[in-house]
Design an enzyme around this catalytic site. Structure first.
Site, PDB file in Angstrom:
ATOM      1  N   ILE A  33      -3.844   0.623  -2.882  1.00  0.00           N
ATOM      2  CA  ILE A  33      -4.359  -0.751  -3.040  1.00  0.00           C
ATOM      3  C   ILE A  33      -5.795  -0.733  -2.552  1.00  0.00           C
ATOM      4  O   ILE A  33      -6.059  -0.633  -1.356  1.00  0.00           O
ATOM      5  CB  ILE A  33      -3.563  -1.805  -2.241  1.00  0.00           C
ATOM      6  CG1 ILE A  33      -2.150  -1.939  -2.788  1.00  0.00           C
ATOM      7  CG2 ILE A  33      -4.279  -3.166  -2.339  1.00  0.00           C
ATOM      8  CD1 ILE A  33      -1.375  -3.129  -2.221  1.00  0.00           C
ATOM      9  N   ASP A  34      -6.695  -0.795  -3.490  1.00  0.00           N
ATOM     10  CA  ASP A  34      -8.099  -0.907  -3.127  1.00  0.00           C
ATOM     11  C   ASP A  34      -8.383  -2.395  -2.958  1.00  0.00           C
ATOM     12  O   ASP A  34      -8.063  -3.188  -3.840  1.00  0.00           O
ATOM     13  CB  ASP A  34      -8.959  -0.301  -4.239  1.00  0.00           C
ATOM     14  CG  ASP A  34     -10.428  -0.323  -3.873  1.00  0.00           C
ATOM     15  OD1 ASP A  34     -10.749  -0.101  -2.693  1.00  0.00           O
ATOM     16  OD2 ASP A  34     -11.253  -0.563  -4.770  1.00  0.00           O
ATOM     17  N   THR A  72      -7.425  -4.177   0.115  1.00  0.00           N
ATOM     18  CA  THR A  72      -6.231  -4.753   0.761  1.00  0.00           C
ATOM     19  C   THR A  72      -6.507  -6.159   1.298  1.00  0.00           C
ATOM     20  O   THR A  72      -5.635  -7.032   1.262  1.00  0.00           O
ATOM     21  CB  THR A  72      -5.730  -3.822   1.891  1.00  0.00           C
ATOM     22  OG1 THR A  72      -5.550  -2.523   1.335  1.00  0.00           O
ATOM     23  CG2 THR A  72      -4.415  -4.295   2.480  1.00  0.00           C
ATOM     24  N   GLU A 132      -5.146   7.501   0.181  1.00  0.00           N
ATOM     25  CA  GLU A 132      -5.546   6.811   1.410  1.00  0.00           C
ATOM     26  C   GLU A 132      -4.484   6.835   2.507  1.00  0.00           C
ATOM     27  O   GLU A 132      -4.799   6.977   3.675  1.00  0.00           O
ATOM     28  CB  GLU A 132      -5.932   5.356   1.098  1.00  0.00           C
ATOM     29  CG  GLU A 132      -6.342   4.611   2.362  1.00  0.00           C
ATOM     30  CD  GLU A 132      -7.128   3.339   2.116  1.00  0.00           C
ATOM     31  OE1 GLU A 132      -7.063   2.811   0.993  1.00  0.00           O
ATOM     32  OE2 GLU A 132      -7.781   2.878   3.056  1.00  0.00           O
ATOM     33  N   ASP A 146      -6.351   5.404  -4.536  1.00  0.00           N
ATOM     34  CA  ASP A 146      -6.336   4.291  -3.576  1.00  0.00           C
ATOM     35  C   ASP A 146      -5.177   3.394  -4.032  1.00  0.00           C
ATOM     36  O   ASP A 146      -5.269   2.725  -5.064  1.00  0.00           O
ATOM     37  CB  ASP A 146      -7.668   3.524  -3.571  1.00  0.00           C
ATOM     38  CG  ASP A 146      -7.761   2.618  -2.355  1.00  0.00           C
ATOM     39  OD1 ASP A 146      -6.701   2.283  -1.787  1.00  0.00           O
ATOM     40  OD2 ASP A 146      -8.879   2.245  -1.970  1.00  0.00           O
ATOM     41  N   ASP A 164     -12.297   5.336  -3.094  1.00  0.00           N
ATOM     42  CA  ASP A 164     -12.873   4.003  -3.302  1.00  0.00           C
ATOM     43  C   ASP A 164     -13.824   3.960  -4.492  1.00  0.00           C
ATOM     44  O   ASP A 164     -14.336   2.888  -4.829  1.00  0.00           O
ATOM     45  CB  ASP A 164     -13.610   3.532  -2.043  1.00  0.00           C
ATOM     46  CG  ASP A 164     -12.648   2.944  -1.016  1.00  0.00           C
ATOM     47  OD1 ASP A 164     -11.649   2.330  -1.429  1.00  0.00           O
ATOM     48  OD2 ASP A 164     -12.884   3.117   0.188  1.00  0.00           O
ATOM     49  N   ASP A 168       0.858  -1.204   0.000  1.00  0.00           N
ATOM     50  CA  ASP A 168       0.000   0.000   0.000  1.00  0.00           C
ATOM     51  C   ASP A 168       0.893   1.252   0.000  1.00  0.00           C
ATOM     52  O   ASP A 168       0.696   2.179  -0.785  1.00  0.00           O
ATOM     53  CB  ASP A 168      -0.892   0.047   1.252  1.00  0.00           C
ATOM     54  CG  ASP A 168      -1.932  -1.055   1.297  1.00  0.00           C
ATOM     55  OD1 ASP A 168      -3.122  -0.777   1.133  1.00  0.00           O
ATOM     56  OD2 ASP A 168      -1.539  -2.225   1.508  1.00  0.00           O
TER      57      ASP A 168
HETATM   58  P1  AMP Z   1     -14.534  -3.873  -1.432  1.00  0.00           P
HETATM   59  O1  AMP Z   1     -13.328  -4.658  -1.786  1.00  0.00           O
HETATM   60  O2  AMP Z   1     -15.376  -3.494  -2.592  1.00  0.00           O
HETATM   61  O3  AMP Z   1     -15.309  -4.508  -0.334  1.00  0.00           O
HETATM   62  O4  AMP Z   1     -14.042  -2.486  -0.918  1.00  0.00           O
HETATM   63  C1  AMP Z   1     -12.808  -2.292  -0.345  1.00  0.00           C
HETATM   64  C2  AMP Z   1     -12.823  -0.952   0.308  1.00  0.00           C
HETATM   65  O5  AMP Z   1     -13.845  -0.899   1.278  1.00  0.00           O
HETATM   66  C3  AMP Z   1     -11.579  -0.673   1.085  1.00  0.00           C
HETATM   67  O6  AMP Z   1     -10.625  -0.043   0.274  1.00  0.00           O
HETATM   68  C4  AMP Z   1     -12.024   0.220   2.213  1.00  0.00           C
HETATM   69  O7  AMP Z   1     -11.682   1.565   1.971  1.00  0.00           O
HETATM   70  C5  AMP Z   1     -13.523   0.109   2.193  1.00  0.00           C
HETATM   71  N1  AMP Z   1     -14.047  -0.247   3.514  1.00  0.00           N
HETATM   72  C6  AMP Z   1     -13.361  -0.472   4.660  1.00  0.00           C
HETATM   73  N2  AMP Z   1     -14.215  -0.715   5.667  1.00  0.00           N
HETATM   74  C7  AMP Z   1     -15.449  -0.657   5.158  1.00  0.00           C
HETATM   75  C8  AMP Z   1     -16.757  -0.809   5.699  1.00  0.00           C
HETATM   76  N3  AMP Z   1     -16.945  -1.093   6.978  1.00  0.00           N
HETATM   77  N4  AMP Z   1     -17.811  -0.681   4.874  1.00  0.00           N
HETATM   78  C9  AMP Z   1     -17.634  -0.406   3.572  1.00  0.00           C
HETATM   79  N5  AMP Z   1     -16.416  -0.255   2.986  1.00  0.00           N
HETATM   80  C10 AMP Z   1     -15.349  -0.364   3.770  1.00  0.00           C
HETATM   81 MG    MG Z   2     -10.059   1.204  -0.936  1.00  0.00          MG
END
Ligand code: AMP
Ligand code: MG
Length: 428
Positions: free
Chosen positions: A213-214, A216, A148, A211, A362, A123
């Protein structure tokens, strides 16, 4: 090694031979605004030789010089092509670093942030690379980035080892690119590159949104993740790049298993469509489109792999109301937006648990890739997403994306499902 010692860090560009403010006459000729930022950002690759006005014209981005078709309007029309090339280069190099880390990740590569979410050397390394490459490639214009990560934890004594590993990773990755093979960043250079991402964004000027690493958690599982980079101009997303190293080049419509070659680079400039190419060097982009299906029965939908990130019960109810037959395709990161944009599925649903605030990094890159592919991305009430409010999106209900034909019925199903959920919660 000595040959690679010629350069320096983002923060210390060293002797100011490189300072070459744009000549006033040339600037007025081209309607290029006077720089409002420190002159050290005028950094050219050839540090020792002066640049002729002709070369300078060649170096100017198309976004700075493009004029209206008639030629009578001197105001520049941004095309963002130079910015797109820089963004693709930055995201591809960051993806290379992430791939090398994911191939053999060590326990010591992972730390826990204050909010308990994981952060890895990749990241930080990815953010440092993107910040550095954008800074080097776009030598004109103010530089602002909303990203981020920040360097606070890395500056602690306990992080010495991890900082050293990040520095090695970044320098090793940069050395694979001919334009940066003479670059060696110091640890301080890495920290200051990371900290270029602390901008608050907003509705005026240009801001990169990153981001590094989206997804992680997906990255740590060996699954999907993305390097997501977008550009805001006056509060609107005008450009986006999504590097998805583990996403198969072929459709994942019927399977989430890796089949065939992987590594996709999605890109979009406002008004210019959405494109996808392989992350392999020298690949060519092909235009992509969201699916044209108007029948929800044929549709499949994407959602987060992590149940903590989206309410799977709610999305299952929405899908049932719509008549969607296929089971949800659960993958991490904005790779979902990329897959939707090329028609692998028809709908993306994201409904975080109450109180979660969505961050702009995101969604910004995924948003423009999908909208330029002919799709629509809205909040749960059907409103367009507003990226101009700073680091957060100003919504707390959820996000959905689909094609224009399916959106009206999706909106009805979402509203009904949310109402039912609220009613059953109030009975408890
Ligand atoms: P995804 O892989 O689509 O579930 O999204 C990943 C992103 O969700 C991460 O980069 C975080 O920034 C974000 N994230 C972290 N915690 C939460 C949460 N509690 N609810 C929704 N998104 C989140
Ligand atoms: Mg993210």
């Amino acid at each position: 090694m000595a040959a690679r010692l010629g350069l320096t860090t983002v923060s210390s560009l060293g002797p100011r031979k490189a300072l070459l403010p744009l000549p006033v006459r040339l600037r007025s000729l081209l309607s290029v605004p006077a720089p409002r930022y420190p002159s050290h950002r005028h950094f050219y690759t050839s540090l020792s030789s002066p640049i002729s006005p002709l070369q300078l014209v060649k170096n100017l981005s198309q976004s700075q010089v493009a004029m209206s078709a008639s030629g009578s309007d001197p105001s520049p029309i941004p095309t963002y092509e130079k910015e797109l090339a820089a963004a693709k280069k930055a995201a591809s190099l960051a993806a290379r670093l992430c791939q090398s880390v994911q191939a053999e990740i060590f326990q010591s590569d992972v730390q826990s942030k204050a909010d308990k979410s994981p952060v890895t050397v990749a990241d930080y390394g990815s953010q440092a690379i993107v910040s550095f490459v954008l800074d080097m490639e776009l030598s004109s214009g103010p530089f602002s980035m909303v990203a981020e990560e920040d360097s606070e934890d890395l500056r602690k004594d306990s992080s010495k080892e991890i900082l050293s590993r990040i520095t090695d990773l970044v320098n090793d990755t940069l050395s694979t690119d001919p334009s940066f093979c003479n670059v060696i960043l110091s640890e301080e250079g890495i920290l200051s590159a990371i900290d270029k991402g602390t901008s608050e964004g907003g509705s005026s000027g240009r801001h990169w949104v990153l981001d590094p690493i989206d997804g992680t958690k997906g990255f740590l599982r060996g699954d999907q993740y993305a390097i997501a980079l977008a550009l805001l101009d006056e509060g609107k997303v005008v450009l986006g790049v999504l590097a998805c190293p583990n996403l198969p080049l072929a459709s994942i419509q019927h399977t989430t298993q890796n089949v065939g070659e992987s590594g996709c680079l999605f890109s979009a400039i406002v008004g210019n469509g959405a494109w996808m190419q392989s992350l392999d060097e020298g690949s060519s982009p092909t235009k992509i489109q969201v699916t044209s299906t108007a029948d929800p029965v044929d549709a499949s939908f994407f959602e987060s792999f992590e149940a903590a990130h989206s309410l799977h019960d709610l999305t299952s109810n929405i899908a049932k109301k719509l008549g969607v037959k296929a089971p949800p395709v659960r993958i991490d990161s904005q790779a979902k937006y990329g897959a939707l944009a090329r028609g692998d599925g028809a709908i993306y649903l994201r409904f975080p648990h109450k109180g979660y605030r969505e961050k702009i990094w995101d969604h910004a890159a995924g948003y423009i890739v999908v909208t330029e592919a002919g799709g629509v991305v809205t909040d749960a009430a059907g409103n367009d997403l507003d990226f101009s409010k700073g680091r957060y999106l100003d919504l707390d209900t959820g996000i959905m994306a689909t094609n224009k034909k399916l959106m009206p019925s999706l909106l009805v199903a979402v509203q009904e499902s949310i109402k039912e959920q609220q009613q059953s919660a109030s009975l408890l």
